[in-house]
Design a protein around this motif. Structure first.
Motif, PDB file in Angstrom:
ATOM      1  N   LYS A   5       0.816  -1.211   0.000  1.00 17.19           N
ATOM      2  CA  LYS A   5       0.000   0.000   0.000  1.00 17.19           C
ATOM      3  C   LYS A   5       0.848   1.259   0.000  1.00 17.19           C
ATOM      4  O   LYS A   5       0.417   2.298  -0.472  1.00 17.19           O
ATOM      5  N   ASN A   6       2.070   1.187   0.498  1.00 16.30           N
ATOM      6  CA  ASN A   6       2.942   2.361   0.588  1.00 16.30           C
ATOM      7  C   ASN A   6       3.601   2.727  -0.740  1.00 16.30           C
ATOM      8  O   ASN A   6       4.108   3.836  -0.886  1.00 16.30           O
ATOM      9  N   ASN A   8       2.393   3.457  -3.597  1.00 18.74           N
ATOM     10  CA  ASN A   8       1.747   4.608  -4.231  1.00 18.74           C
ATOM     11  C   ASN A   8       2.365   5.907  -3.731  1.00 18.74           C
ATOM     12  O   ASN A   8       2.706   6.797  -4.519  1.00 18.74           O
ATOM     13  N   LEU A   9       2.511   6.029  -2.415  1.00 22.25           N
ATOM     14  CA  LEU A   9       3.067   7.258  -1.845  1.00 22.25           C
ATOM     15  C   LEU A   9       4.543   7.429  -2.200  1.00 22.25           C
ATOM     16  O   LEU A   9       4.978   8.534  -2.525  1.00 22.25           O
ATOM     17  N   VAL A  10       5.300   6.359  -2.150  1.00 20.15           N
ATOM     18  CA  VAL A  10       6.737   6.450  -2.452  1.00 20.15           C
ATOM     19  C   VAL A  10       6.962   6.854  -3.910  1.00 20.15           C
ATOM     20  O   VAL A  10       7.704   7.801  -4.193  1.00 20.15           O
ATOM     21  N   TRP A  62       4.628  12.681   1.431  1.00 20.50           N
ATOM     22  CA  TRP A  62       4.149  11.366   1.000  1.00 20.50           C
ATOM     23  C   TRP A  62       5.164  10.273   1.288  1.00 20.50           C
ATOM     24  O   TRP A  62       4.807   9.182   1.729  1.00 20.50           O
ATOM     25  N   ALA A  66       4.723   7.113   3.985  1.00 20.38           N
ATOM     26  CA  ALA A  66       4.773   5.710   3.572  1.00 20.38           C
ATOM     27  C   ALA A  66       5.372   4.833   4.672  1.00 20.38           C
ATOM     28  O   ALA A  66       5.091   3.633   4.728  1.00 20.38           O
ATOM     29  N   TRP A  72      -0.286   7.858   7.375  1.00 22.63           N
ATOM     30  CA  TRP A  72      -0.486   7.267   6.050  1.00 22.63           C
ATOM     31  C   TRP A  72      -1.818   7.677   5.436  1.00 22.63           C
ATOM     32  O   TRP A  72      -1.884   8.068   4.267  1.00 22.63           O
ATOM     33  N   THR A  76      -2.294   9.840   2.077  1.00 19.45           N
ATOM     34  CA  THR A  76      -2.935   9.220   0.914  1.00 19.45           C
ATOM     35  C   THR A  76      -4.112  10.068   0.453  1.00 19.45           C
ATOM     36  O   THR A  76      -4.328  10.249  -0.754  1.00 19.45           O
ATOM     37  N   ASN A  79      -2.629  12.876  -1.377  1.00 23.14           N
ATOM     38  CA  ASN A  79      -2.179  12.391  -2.674  1.00 23.14           C
ATOM     39  C   ASN A  79      -3.341  12.289  -3.660  1.00 23.14           C
ATOM     40  O   ASN A  79      -3.224  12.706  -4.817  1.00 23.14           O
ATOM     41  N   ASN A 120      -6.578   2.388  -2.466  1.00 24.07           N
ATOM     42  CA  ASN A 120      -5.929   2.181  -1.171  1.00 24.07           C
ATOM     43  C   ASN A 120      -6.760   2.732  -0.021  1.00 24.07           C
ATOM     44  O   ASN A 120      -6.839   2.117   1.041  1.00 24.07           O
TER      45      ASN A 120
END
Length: 128
Positions: A5-6, A8-10, A62, A66, A72, A76, A79, A120
């Motif tokens: 799930k992380n 996307n942010l990374v 972001w 993550a 988080w 998200t 984001n 997510n």
């Protein structure tokens, strides 16, 4: 295979940080080469560097989020709003101004990150 799930942010954080440096790193050199216009006015330089600062700050948030479960969900949500807002603006420009060969790949990525973020948020509920 499950996508973390992380991720996307990374990934979106890294991409937005790079975009920030492109916009504001050295606008008098980059903008004429990349977008075909001169950046002469102090106010335009200031605006482009301010955009760079926004992109660096949001991208860093972001990436940090993550690895910090407590923030988080908020990151998200940020984001999703960022990617949704920027892709909305690009979509309006595409309809009104025409298709941009340079920015259409960006629009596709923004829409993908927007959808991925929504997915997510639905899959992983807020941790309080």
């Amino acid at each position: 295979m499950t996508i973390p799930k992380n991720l996307n942010l990374v990934l979106s954080g890294i991409i937005v940080i790079i975009a920030g440096f492109v916009y504001g790193g050295h606008p008098t050199v980059i903008m004429p080469e990349l977008l075909g216009f001169e950046v002469v006015d102090l106010e335009l330089k200031n605006m482009l560097r301010a955009v760079m600062g926004i992109y660096l700050g949001v991208g860093l948030y972001w990436i940090i989020a993550a690895f910090k479960p407590k923030i988080w969900y908020g990151a998200t949500m940020c984001n999703v709003l960022f990617m949704g807002g920027i892709s909305f603006g690009r979509t309006v420009s595409t309809v009104v101004d025409g298709i941009s060969p340079l920015f259409t790949p960006a629009l596709i990525l923004e829409l993908l990150f927007f959808g991925w973020g929504l997915y997510n948020l639905k899959k992983y509920k807020e941790v309080i």
